[in-house]
Design a protein around this motif. Sequence first.
Motif, PDB file in Angstrom:
ATOM      1  N   GLY A  93       0.810  -1.212   0.000  1.00  0.00           N
ATOM      2  CA  GLY A  93       0.000   0.000   0.000  1.00  0.00           C
ATOM      3  C   GLY A  93       0.835   1.250   0.000  1.00  0.00           C
ATOM      4  O   GLY A  93       2.036   1.216  -0.265  1.00  0.00           O
ATOM      5  N   LEU A  94       0.169   2.339   0.329  1.00  0.00           N
ATOM      6  CA  LEU A  94       0.806   3.663   0.369  1.00  0.00           C
ATOM      7  C   LEU A  94       0.984   4.074   1.824  1.00  0.00           C
ATOM      8  O   LEU A  94       0.034   3.990   2.617  1.00  0.00           O
ATOM      9  N   VAL A  95       2.174   4.517   2.157  1.00  0.00           N
ATOM     10  CA  VAL A  95       2.458   4.936   3.526  1.00  0.00           C
ATOM     11  C   VAL A  95       3.422   6.110   3.486  1.00  0.00           C
ATOM     12  O   VAL A  95       4.207   6.243   2.533  1.00  0.00           O
ATOM     13  N   GLN A  96       3.351   6.953   4.482  1.00  0.00           N
ATOM     14  CA  GLN A  96       4.279   8.076   4.554  1.00  0.00           C
ATOM     15  C   GLN A  96       5.632   7.617   5.093  1.00  0.00           C
ATOM     16  O   GLN A  96       5.722   6.633   5.838  1.00  0.00           O
ATOM     17  N   ALA A  97       6.655   8.348   4.737  1.00  0.00           N
ATOM     18  CA  ALA A  97       7.991   8.048   5.246  1.00  0.00           C
ATOM     19  C   ALA A  97       7.971   8.026   6.777  1.00  0.00           C
ATOM     20  O   ALA A  97       7.328   8.877   7.403  1.00  0.00           O
ATOM     21  N   GLY A  98       8.652   7.025   7.327  1.00  0.00           N
ATOM     22  CA  GLY A  98       8.648   6.834   8.775  1.00  0.00           C
ATOM     23  C   GLY A  98       7.584   5.878   9.258  1.00  0.00           C
ATOM     24  O   GLY A  98       7.609   5.452  10.421  1.00  0.00           O
ATOM     25  N   GLY A  99       6.663   5.541   8.380  1.00  0.00           N
ATOM     26  CA  GLY A  99       5.583   4.655   8.759  1.00  0.00           C
ATOM     27  C   GLY A  99       5.959   3.184   8.647  1.00  0.00           C
ATOM     28  O   GLY A  99       7.120   2.832   8.404  1.00  0.00           O
ATOM     29  N   SER A 100       4.943   2.330   8.837  1.00  0.00           N
ATOM     30  CA  SER A 100       5.166   0.883   8.838  1.00  0.00           C
ATOM     31  C   SER A 100       4.144   0.174   7.953  1.00  0.00           C
ATOM     32  O   SER A 100       3.025   0.664   7.772  1.00  0.00           O
ATOM     33  N   LEU A 101       4.559  -0.952   7.437  1.00  0.00           N
ATOM     34  CA  LEU A 101       3.675  -1.851   6.721  1.00  0.00           C
ATOM     35  C   LEU A 101       4.086  -3.280   7.052  1.00  0.00           C
ATOM     36  O   LEU A 101       5.254  -3.538   7.362  1.00  0.00           O
TER      37      LEU A 101
END
Length: 122
Positions: free
Chosen positions: A10-18
């Motif tokens: 998916g799409l996530v902002q920098a610093g985030g998690s998946l």
Amino acid sequence: QVQLVESGGGLVQAGGSLRLSCAASGSIFSIVRMAWYRQAPGNERDLVASTTSGNTTNYADSVKGRFTISRNNAENTVFLQMNSLKTEDTAVYYCHSIVKIISQTWTSYSYWGQGTQVTVSS
């Protein structure tokens, strides 16, 4: 004879998690190795992380300390927990498995999933 189905991109902002998941199904006798690769546009497909039946793990230098590979042997599933994501992690992530199938346990076969897109925005 073996299918790999990925999910969790998916799409996530920098610093985030998946968290990516890959489930193997079919005529599986045993799984020798499961791994995640990624391919960004214009680049080759590179190893991200792998885990063997003996629980040996290996990581690309670029993801060490941020990504964790794990597996559920009972469900023939491998996971990739991705933390502190960076824009350069953007790629299509592919699950790969080396499997011994029921009818031919003397050899191993290589299988790929269809890929799941991971996009990290700045």
